[in-house]
Design a protein around this motif. Structure first.
Motif, PDB file in Angstrom:
ATOM      1  N   ARG A  37      17.423   3.179  -9.139  1.00 49.29           N
ATOM      2  CA  ARG A  37      16.243   2.392  -9.513  1.00 49.29           C
ATOM      3  C   ARG A  37      16.565   1.585 -10.765  1.00 49.29           C
ATOM      4  NH1 ARG A  37      11.911   7.140  -9.028  1.00 49.29           N
ATOM      5  NH2 ARG A  37      12.884   7.527 -11.018  1.00 49.29           N
ATOM      6  N   PRO A  38      16.162   0.318 -10.794  1.00 48.55           N
ATOM      7  CA  PRO A  38      16.540  -0.541 -11.917  1.00 48.55           C
ATOM      8  C   PRO A  38      15.765  -0.294 -13.208  1.00 48.55           C
ATOM      9  CG  PRO A  38      15.288  -1.794 -10.301  1.00 48.55           C
ATOM     10  CD  PRO A  38      15.507  -0.434  -9.715  1.00 48.55           C
ATOM     11  N   PHE A  39      14.619   0.374 -13.110  1.00 41.90           N
ATOM     12  CA  PHE A  39      13.817   0.579 -14.314  1.00 41.90           C
ATOM     13  C   PHE A  39      13.879   2.025 -14.768  1.00 41.90           C
ATOM     14  CE2 PHE A  39      11.986  -3.084 -12.175  1.00 41.90           C
ATOM     15  CZ  PHE A  39      12.042  -4.016 -13.197  1.00 41.90           C
ATOM     16  N   PHE A  40      13.761   2.193 -16.062  1.00 44.70           N
ATOM     17  CA  PHE A  40      13.837   3.495 -16.701  1.00 44.70           C
ATOM     18  C   PHE A  40      12.561   3.682 -17.503  1.00 44.70           C
ATOM     19  CE2 PHE A  40      15.164   5.862 -20.576  1.00 44.70           C
ATOM     20  CZ  PHE A  40      15.507   7.052 -19.969  1.00 44.70           C
ATOM     21  N   PHE A  41      11.921   4.805 -17.323  1.00 42.86           N
ATOM     22  CA  PHE A  41      10.689   5.123 -18.056  1.00 42.86           C
ATOM     23  C   PHE A  41      10.936   6.395 -18.853  1.00 42.86           C
ATOM     24  CE2 PHE A  41       9.717   3.201 -13.987  1.00 42.86           C
ATOM     25  CZ  PHE A  41       8.954   2.103 -14.361  1.00 42.86           C
ATOM     26  N   GLN A  42      10.528   6.381 -20.100  1.00 39.84           N
ATOM     27  CA  GLN A  42      10.733   7.564 -20.939  1.00 39.84           C
ATOM     28  C   GLN A  42       9.561   7.701 -21.896  1.00 39.84           C
ATOM     29  OE1 GLN A  42      13.890   7.681 -24.051  1.00 39.84           O
ATOM     30  NE2 GLN A  42      14.754   9.272 -22.748  1.00 39.84           N
ATOM     31  N   SER A  53       4.687   5.740 -22.095  1.00 35.43           N
ATOM     32  CA  SER A  53       5.921   5.525 -21.335  1.00 35.43           C
ATOM     33  C   SER A  53       6.499   4.171 -21.688  1.00 35.43           C
ATOM     34  CB  SER A  53       5.639   5.565 -19.827  1.00 35.43           C
ATOM     35  OG  SER A  53       5.416   6.878 -19.414  1.00 35.43           O
ATOM     36  N   ILE A  54       7.724   4.185 -22.180  1.00 32.89           N
ATOM     37  CA  ILE A  54       8.403   2.940 -22.518  1.00 32.89           C
ATOM     38  C   ILE A  54       9.117   2.439 -21.263  1.00 32.89           C
ATOM     39  CG2 ILE A  54      10.592   3.948 -23.302  1.00 32.89           C
ATOM     40  CD1 ILE A  54      10.524   1.934 -25.628  1.00 32.89           C
ATOM     41  N   PHE A  55       9.100   1.117 -21.042  1.00 33.90           N
ATOM     42  CA  PHE A  55       9.758   0.504 -19.895  1.00 33.90           C
ATOM     43  C   PHE A  55      11.059  -0.139 -20.366  1.00 33.90           C
ATOM     44  CE2 PHE A  55       5.120  -0.745 -18.868  1.00 33.90           C
ATOM     45  CZ  PHE A  55       4.837   0.528 -18.380  1.00 33.90           C
ATOM     46  N   LYS A  56      12.136   0.158 -19.654  1.00 34.73           N
ATOM     47  CA  LYS A  56      13.426  -0.458 -19.970  1.00 34.73           C
ATOM     48  C   LYS A  56      14.197  -0.668 -18.679  1.00 34.73           C
ATOM     49  CE  LYS A  56      15.316   0.803 -24.028  1.00 34.73           C
ATOM     50  NZ  LYS A  56      16.143   1.559 -24.948  1.00 34.73           N
ATOM     51  N   PHE A  57      15.197  -1.547 -18.738  1.00 36.63           N
ATOM     52  CA  PHE A  57      16.134  -1.627 -17.630  1.00 36.63           C
ATOM     53  C   PHE A  57      17.075  -0.441 -17.728  1.00 36.63           C
ATOM     54  CE2 PHE A  57      15.435  -6.376 -17.518  1.00 36.63           C
ATOM     55  CZ  PHE A  57      14.943  -6.401 -16.227  1.00 36.63           C
ATOM     56  N   ARG A  58      17.448   0.111 -16.598  1.00 33.92           N
ATOM     57  CA  ARG A  58      18.376   1.236 -16.560  1.00 33.92           C
ATOM     58  C   ARG A  58      19.765   0.773 -16.998  1.00 33.92           C
ATOM     59  NH1 ARG A  58      18.293   6.008 -14.402  1.00 33.92           N
ATOM     60  NH2 ARG A  58      16.358   5.619 -13.290  1.00 33.92           N
ATOM     61  N   THR A  59      20.354   1.485 -17.943  1.00 32.53           N
ATOM     62  CA  THR A  59      21.708   1.170 -18.401  1.00 32.53           C
ATOM     63  C   THR A  59      22.660   2.348 -18.203  1.00 32.53           C
ATOM     64  OG1 THR A  59      21.209   1.859 -20.677  1.00 32.53           O
ATOM     65  CG2 THR A  59      20.912  -0.486 -20.138  1.00 32.53           C
ATOM     66  N   MET A  60      22.107   3.481 -17.741  1.00 35.67           N
ATOM     67  CA  MET A  60      22.926   4.684 -17.564  1.00 35.67           C
ATOM     68  C   MET A  60      22.797   5.225 -16.147  1.00 35.67           C
ATOM     69  SD  MET A  60      22.262   6.875 -21.000  1.00 35.67           S
ATOM     70  CE  MET A  60      22.803   6.325 -22.596  1.00 35.67           C
ATOM     71  N   LYS A  61      23.820   5.949 -15.731  1.00 32.46           N
ATOM     72  CA  LYS A  61      23.786   6.634 -14.436  1.00 32.46           C
ATOM     73  C   LYS A  61      22.989   7.925 -14.580  1.00 32.46           C
ATOM     74  CE  LYS A  61      28.337   5.944 -14.504  1.00 32.46           C
ATOM     75  NZ  LYS A  61      29.708   6.277 -14.400  1.00 32.46           N
ATOM     76  N   GLY A  62      22.275   8.296 -13.534  1.00 32.15           N
ATOM     77  CA  GLY A  62      21.561   9.572 -13.532  1.00 32.15           C
ATOM     78  C   GLY A  62      20.407   9.595 -14.510  1.00 32.15           C
ATOM     79  N   ILE A  79      26.838   5.458 -19.533  1.00 29.92           N
ATOM     80  CA  ILE A  79      26.524   4.027 -19.560  1.00 29.92           C
ATOM     81  C   ILE A  79      27.329   3.293 -18.489  1.00 29.92           C
ATOM     82  CG2 ILE A  79      26.528   1.919 -20.952  1.00 29.92           C
ATOM     83  CD1 ILE A  79      26.243   3.693 -23.435  1.00 29.92           C
ATOM     84  N   THR A  80      26.637   2.476 -17.713  1.00 36.50           N
ATOM     85  CA  THR A  80      27.297   1.701 -16.654  1.00 36.50           C
ATOM     86  C   THR A  80      27.947   0.455 -17.257  1.00 36.50           C
ATOM     87  OG1 THR A  80      25.322   0.380 -16.181  1.00 36.50           O
ATOM     88  CG2 THR A  80      25.576   2.455 -14.956  1.00 36.50           C
ATOM     89  N   LYS A  81      28.824  -0.161 -16.468  1.00 38.02           N
ATOM     90  CA  LYS A  81      29.475  -1.392 -16.916  1.00 38.02           C
ATOM     91  C   LYS A  81      28.422  -2.464 -17.197  1.00 38.02           C
ATOM     92  CE  LYS A  81      33.259  -4.476 -15.665  1.00 38.02           C
ATOM     93  NZ  LYS A  81      34.276  -4.811 -14.677  1.00 38.02           N
ATOM     94  N   MET A  82      27.489  -2.621 -16.272  1.00 36.87           N
ATOM     95  CA  MET A  82      26.430  -3.595 -16.479  1.00 36.87           C
ATOM     96  C   MET A  82      25.525  -3.179 -17.638  1.00 36.87           C
ATOM     97  SD  MET A  82      23.790  -5.202 -13.775  1.00 36.87           S
ATOM     98  CE  MET A  82      22.640  -6.437 -14.287  1.00 36.87           C
ATOM     99  N   GLY A  83      25.334  -1.869 -17.785  1.00 32.68           N
ATOM    100  CA  GLY A  83      24.511  -1.355 -18.885  1.00 32.68           C
ATOM    101  C   GLY A  83      25.049  -1.756 -20.244  1.00 32.68           C
ATOM    102  N   LYS A  84      26.378  -1.791 -20.388  1.00 30.76           N
ATOM    103  CA  LYS A  84      26.988  -2.209 -21.659  1.00 30.76           C
ATOM    104  C   LYS A  84      26.596  -3.649 -21.984  1.00 30.76           C
ATOM    105  CE  LYS A  84      30.929   0.881 -21.444  1.00 30.76           C
ATOM    106  NZ  LYS A  84      32.358   1.034 -21.214  1.00 30.76           N
ATOM    107  N   THR A  85      26.615  -4.500 -20.970  1.00 30.39           N
ATOM    108  CA  THR A  85      26.240  -5.906 -21.174  1.00 30.39           C
ATOM    109  C   THR A  85      24.757  -6.027 -21.498  1.00 30.39           C
ATOM    110  OG1 THR A  85      27.968  -6.612 -19.649  1.00 30.39           O
ATOM    111  CG2 THR A  85      26.227  -8.197 -20.107  1.00 30.39           C
ATOM    112  N   LEU A  86      23.924  -5.295 -20.754  1.00 30.37           N
ATOM    113  CA  LEU A  86      22.484  -5.343 -21.007  1.00 30.37           C
ATOM    114  C   LEU A  86      22.158  -4.907 -22.432  1.00 30.37           C
ATOM    115  CD1 LEU A  86      21.051  -3.882 -17.668  1.00 30.37           C
ATOM    116  CD2 LEU A  86      21.182  -6.283 -18.355  1.00 30.37           C
ATOM    117  N   ARG A  87      22.857  -3.880 -22.921  1.00 26.06           N
ATOM    118  CA  ARG A  87      22.622  -3.395 -24.279  1.00 26.06           C
ATOM    119  C   ARG A  87      23.140  -4.377 -25.330  1.00 26.06           C
ATOM    120  NH1 ARG A  87      23.198   2.941 -24.998  1.00 26.06           N
ATOM    121  NH2 ARG A  87      21.700   3.592 -23.427  1.00 26.06           N
TER     122      ARG A  87
END
Length: 191
Positions: A37-42, A53-62, A79-87
């Motif tokens: 899922r592309p979105f991360f809620f925490q 609940s904060i909304f973010k793009f997912r940058t990590m696996k699992g 952290i995913t490869k794309m996650g590094k760029t997003l961050r």
């Protein structure tokens, strides 16, 4: 009231002009590259200590542990490869404009923390509890002067910048922080 009106108008402008097409594009790329899922809620602590609940793009696996939060340094392997760029370009934070419209966040304010980390910061820096009178922000003085914190020691340094923000609250201060944030995003100075 003026800050809230500014937050709503600025968020609507960003959502309508940029994020209306960028969010679906990034979400699709995340799904295609990770299968998750592309979105991360925490859950984070908001104004007056209320959780949201904060909304973010997912940058990590699992998924991170729920009852035993880890610092970023302890989770770099996820952290995913794309996650590094997003961050790096702070793109992972863009969905938080929805948090602003919902009233749980502001454009500029202290970093929204998880309860355990907030408690630890307040234990070491008691005056940090005064920041709970504000909505947490997408960006902050701590974020532009220090950046992401990987360790608790770094969190404390960033927290001190947010206390400086509390002493200098004004719409003009917010505008300056937003301008600095745009430079950080364009230059890719995020970690």
């Amino acid at each position: 009231m003026l800050k809230r009106i500014f937050d709503i108008l600025f968020s609507l402008f960003i959502l309508v002009s940029i994020l209306i097409w960028l969010i679906p594009l990034i979400a699709l790329l995340i799904f295609m590259t990770t299968g998750e899922r592309p979105f991360f809620f925490q859950e984070r602590v908001g104004r007056e200590g209320k959780p949201f609940s904060i909304f973010k793009f997912r940058t990590m696996k699992g998924y991170p542990p729920v009852n035993d939060p880890l610092l970023s340094a302890e989770e770099t392997f996820r952290i995913t490869k794309m996650g590094k760029t997003l961050r790096k370009y702070r793109i992972d934070e863009f969905p938080q404009f929805l948090n602003v419209l919902l009233g749980s966040m502001s454009i500029v304010g202290p970093r929204p923390e998880r309860q355990q980390f907030l408690d630890n910061i307040i234990e070491e820096i008691p005056q940090y509890s005064a920041l709970q009178s504000l909505r947490p922000g997408i960006t902050s003085l701590g974020q532009i002067r220090f950046g992401y914190a990987d360790t608790f020691a770094q969190m404390k340094i960033r927290a001190r910048y947010d206390l400086v923000y509390l002493d200098n609250l004004s719409l003009w201060t917010d505008i300056k922080i937003i301008m600095y944030t745009v430079v950080v995003v364009i230059k890719g100075k995020g970690k």
